[in-house]
Scaffold this active site. Structure first.
Site, PDB file in Angstrom:
ATOM      1  N   GLU A 249       0.837  -1.204   0.000  1.00 56.57           N
ATOM      2  CA  GLU A 249       0.000   0.000   0.000  1.00 56.57           C
ATOM      3  C   GLU A 249       0.876   1.261   0.000  1.00 56.57           C
ATOM      4  O   GLU A 249       0.529   2.272  -0.597  1.00 56.57           O
ATOM      5  CB  GLU A 249      -0.903  -0.021   1.244  1.00 56.57           C
ATOM      6  N   SER A 362      -0.246   6.858   8.894  1.00 59.56           N
ATOM      7  CA  SER A 362      -0.108   8.322   8.927  1.00 59.56           C
ATOM      8  C   SER A 362       1.365   8.735   8.820  1.00 59.56           C
ATOM      9  O   SER A 362       2.274   7.907   8.980  1.00 59.56           O
ATOM     10  CB  SER A 362      -0.686   8.858  10.238  1.00 59.56           C
TER      11      SER A 362
HETATM   12  C1  LIG Z   1      -9.417   8.272   2.772  1.00 61.82           C
HETATM   13  C2  LIG Z   1      -9.144   7.131   3.707  1.00 61.82           C
HETATM   14  C3  LIG Z   1      -9.323   5.851   3.255  1.00 61.82           C
HETATM   15  C4  LIG Z   1      -9.102   4.775   4.123  1.00 61.82           C
HETATM   16  N1  LIG Z   1      -9.338   3.506   3.672  1.00 61.82           N
HETATM   17  C5  LIG Z   1      -9.197   2.458   4.524  1.00 61.82           C
HETATM   18  C6  LIG Z   1      -9.557   1.136   4.108  1.00 61.82           C
HETATM   19  O1  LIG Z   1      -9.957   0.897   2.965  1.00 61.82           O
HETATM   20  N2  LIG Z   1      -9.441   0.138   5.007  1.00 61.82           N
HETATM   21  C7  LIG Z   1      -8.969   0.344   6.270  1.00 61.82           C
HETATM   22  O2  LIG Z   1      -8.869  -0.625   7.023  1.00 61.82           O
HETATM   23  N3  LIG Z   1      -8.649   1.581   6.706  1.00 61.82           N
HETATM   24  C8  LIG Z   1      -8.756   2.654   5.852  1.00 61.82           C
HETATM   25  N4  LIG Z   1      -8.444   3.927   6.289  1.00 61.82           N
HETATM   26  C9  LIG Z   1      -8.064   4.122   7.684  1.00 61.82           C
HETATM   27  C10 LIG Z   1      -6.601   4.488   7.906  1.00 61.82           C
HETATM   28  O3  LIG Z   1      -5.760   3.388   7.710  1.00 61.82           O
HETATM   29  C11 LIG Z   1      -6.498   5.040   9.359  1.00 61.82           C
HETATM   30  O4  LIG Z   1      -7.237   6.253   9.397  1.00 61.82           O
HETATM   31  C12 LIG Z   1      -5.059   5.298   9.776  1.00 61.82           C
HETATM   32  O5  LIG Z   1      -4.376   4.088   9.944  1.00 61.82           O
HETATM   33  C13 LIG Z   1      -4.979   6.109  11.096  1.00 61.82           C
HETATM   34  O6  LIG Z   1      -5.744   5.508  12.097  1.00 61.82           O
HETATM   35  P1  LIG Z   1      -6.857   6.329  12.922  1.00 61.82           P
HETATM   36  O7  LIG Z   1      -7.714   7.061  11.955  1.00 61.82           O
HETATM   37  O8  LIG Z   1      -7.504   5.397  13.856  1.00 61.82           O
HETATM   38  O9  LIG Z   1      -6.026   7.430  13.725  1.00 61.82           O
HETATM   39  P2  LIG Z   1      -5.248   7.193  15.105  1.00 61.82           P
HETATM   40  O10 LIG Z   1      -4.466   5.943  15.010  1.00 61.82           O
HETATM   41  O11 LIG Z   1      -6.197   7.342  16.227  1.00 61.82           O
HETATM   42  O12 LIG Z   1      -4.233   8.421  15.106  1.00 61.82           O
HETATM   43  C14 LIG Z   1      -4.629   9.752  15.466  1.00 61.82           C
HETATM   44  C15 LIG Z   1      -3.387  10.632  15.387  1.00 61.82           C
HETATM   45  O13 LIG Z   1      -2.379  10.168  16.318  1.00 61.82           O
HETATM   46  C16 LIG Z   1      -1.155   9.910  15.646  1.00 61.82           C
HETATM   47  N5  LIG Z   1      -0.512   8.726  16.230  1.00 61.82           N
HETATM   48  C17 LIG Z   1      -1.096   7.550  16.519  1.00 61.82           C
HETATM   49  N6  LIG Z   1      -0.189   6.683  17.015  1.00 61.82           N
HETATM   50  C18 LIG Z   1       1.000   7.322  17.028  1.00 61.82           C
HETATM   51  C19 LIG Z   1       2.311   6.962  17.417  1.00 61.82           C
HETATM   52  N7  LIG Z   1       2.612   5.738  17.881  1.00 61.82           N
HETATM   53  N8  LIG Z   1       3.309   7.888  17.283  1.00 61.82           N
HETATM   54  C20 LIG Z   1       3.044   9.133  16.799  1.00 61.82           C
HETATM   55  N9  LIG Z   1       1.796   9.529  16.419  1.00 61.82           N
HETATM   56  C21 LIG Z   1       0.793   8.643  16.522  1.00 61.82           C
HETATM   57  C22 LIG Z   1      -1.561   9.631  14.199  1.00 61.82           C
HETATM   58  O14 LIG Z   1      -0.495   9.895  13.313  1.00 61.82           O
HETATM   59  C23 LIG Z   1      -2.721  10.607  14.004  1.00 61.82           C
HETATM   60  O15 LIG Z   1      -2.235  11.880  13.709  1.00 61.82           O
HETATM   61  C24 LIG Z   1      -8.653   5.006   5.447  1.00 61.82           C
HETATM   62  C25 LIG Z   1      -8.448   6.324   5.889  1.00 61.82           C
HETATM   63  C26 LIG Z   1      -8.695   7.381   5.048  1.00 61.82           C
HETATM   64  C27 LIG Z   1      -8.473   8.770   5.563  1.00 61.82           C
END
Ligand SMILES: Cc1cc2nc3c(=O)[nH]c(=O)nc-3n(C[C@H](O)[C@H](O)[C@H](O)COP(=O)(O)OP(=O)(O)OC[C@H]3O[C@@H](n4cnc5c(N)ncnc54)[C@H](O)[C@@H]3O)c2cc1C
Length: 379
Positions: A249, A362
């Site tokens: 990915e 991210s």
């Molecule tokens: C357009 C789009 C399409 C997507 N499509 C899919 C899909 O098809 N299937 C799927 O399964 N998922 C999908 N996702 C989900 C995506 O993989 C997650 O949004 C991403 O992994 C972040 O997880 P979260 O949203 O839970 O944020 P969180 O994990 O809650 O993170 C919130 C914030 O904290 C920061 N953070 C978290 N942990 C740490 C760390 N250890 N160190 C430093 N900073 C940290 C993150 O960088 C972020 O800024 C999609 C997301 C988007 C926006």
């Protein structure tokens, strides 16, 4: 120059010339001319048709072995085709997740039976797939997912909620990471399951993005049966399989499509702001960074053919960071300074680009990977 380097170059040039010719006649005119006027349903229909057109023309699964319906070429040809398709303003097919994530996953970790059953209908555009990793309480910390698949006779009963599931509305199948061994330790308690979405217990709720598009959904599984034959790898090996998917990915075919979009946006800015000295420095910076993405993409293609999965994962993390942050900078300049007549385009691109530093891991997570696995810094 040795003959071994001359021959592939000629083949690549020929491939590119053939692809350009195919694209000239295959891209639907109504798509090229009417993108701003098409409804979301019409756009989806064009995207679905495009999967069939690619298959018909022999341009589906360029890097997939011929025995599964692909062309048996390399990642380099995939990248070249994406660049040319972008220039020709071709649609993006709906089979994208199947081609760029599911097929490489099944080739690397699936059974022969799974490859034979699933890859051909991805290649010919008949079956759209989606990715069920993220959950309301687990995104970056993917190992913490809570979806559970309980053992029953002949397979599992899957329960749980996945979110941000791109293409779920169109998908016939979903590959789902779920806990199958709740008592085992972190990373050893997960399995990767191939789920038929066309059965009772699967429910999908649309989620509208900030750009107005509806590309993803929340997906619930209530007592959904998955046979043993639809588990990829051994029970408890889901984490390893998921890492393979995330590597693809971040650094695979997906990125080629994004490079094309960024190149096209930078060219659009150069066309309207290129003569104005006040933007010269910013545009030069964006232009150079765009070509650096291209170079890194070609490096990833080289690593892909070398089969070094670990180096590929590291190079993918660099690439993901480079292109996603670059695209946001490009759209920021566009929305602030491009002519008002182009504002519709730039507003859409600006809002769409908000998502790219989040999905697929991210920017913060990519930086963690670089710090730990590339630079070897302490945690
Ligand atoms: C357009 C789009 C399409 C997507 N499509 C899919 C899909 O098809 N299937 C799927 O399964 N998922 C999908 N996702 C989900 C995506 O993989 C997650 O949004 C991403 O992994 C972040 O997880 P979260 O949203 O839970 O944020 P969180 O994990 O809650 O993170 C919130 C914030 O904290 C920061 N953070 C978290 N942990 C740490 C760390 N250890 N160190 C430093 N900073 C940290 C993150 O960088 C972020 O800024 C999609 C997301 C988007 C926006």
């Amino acid at each position: 120059m040795s003959t071994t380097t001359v021959a592939p170059t000629r083949d690549i040039e020929r491939f590119a010339a053939d692809a350009e010719q195919f694209l000239r006649s295959a891209v639907p005119t109504r798509w090229q001319q009417g993108r701003g006027t098409l409804t979301s349903d019409e756009m989806d229909e064009f995207r679905r048709q495009w999967d069939f057109i690619l298959w018909d023309g022999g341009y589906s699964g360029l890097s997939i072995p011929t025995e599964y319906g692909g062309r048996g070429l390399g990642l380099a040809e995939e990248i070249i085709f994406h660049v040319l398709a972008g220039k020709a303003q071709a649609p993006d097919g709906l089979a994208r997740v199947g081609k760029s994530l599911v097929t490489p996953m099944l080739i690397a970790r699936g059974s022969e039976q799974q490859r034979a059953k699933y890859i051909p209908s991805i290649m010919n555009g008949q079956e759209v797939w989606c990715q069920g990793f993220s959950e309301p309480q687990a995104g970056s910390d993917l190992a913490n997912i809570q979806a559970r698949a309980r053992r029953v006779d002949g397979g599992y009963l899957l329960n749980g909620t996945k979110t941000w599931t791109s293409f779920a509305q169109h998908a016939r199948r979903c590959f789902v990471l779920a806990q199958t061994q709740p008592d085992a330790g972190r990373y050893r308690n997960l399995s990767m399951l191939l789920v038929d979405m066309d059965q009772p217990g699967v429910s999908i709720s649309d989620i509208r993005q900030i750009s107005g598009a509806v590309h993803f959904a929340e997906t619930r599984f209530d007592d959904v049966f998955v046979p043993d034959s639809d588990r990829v790898g051994e029970d408890g090996e889901g984490w390893k399989v998921a890492m393979k998917v995330l590597g693809d990915e971040r650094g695979g075919i997906e990125t080629a499509a994004r490079y094309v979009e960024i190149r096209s946006d930078v060219d659009a800015l150069l066309a309207v702001l290129g003569d104005d000295p006040q933007y010269a420095s910013a545009l030069r910076d964006l232009d150079i960074r765009t070509e650096l993405v291209h170079w890194q993409l070609m490096k990833v293609a080289d690593l892909d053919s070398s089969g070094d999965e670990s180096a590929l994962a590291r190079a993918g993390a660099v690439l993901k960071l480079m292109w996603s942050e670059l695209w946001q900078d490009v759209t920021r300049l566009g929305i602030a300074h491009a002519p008002v007549t182009q504002q519709k385009h730039w507003s859409y691109q600006y809002l769409e680009a908000r998502a790219v530093t989040i999905y697929g891991g991210s920017s913060e997570i990519q930086r963690n990977i670089l710090a730990e696995r590339v630079l070897g810094l302490p945690k």
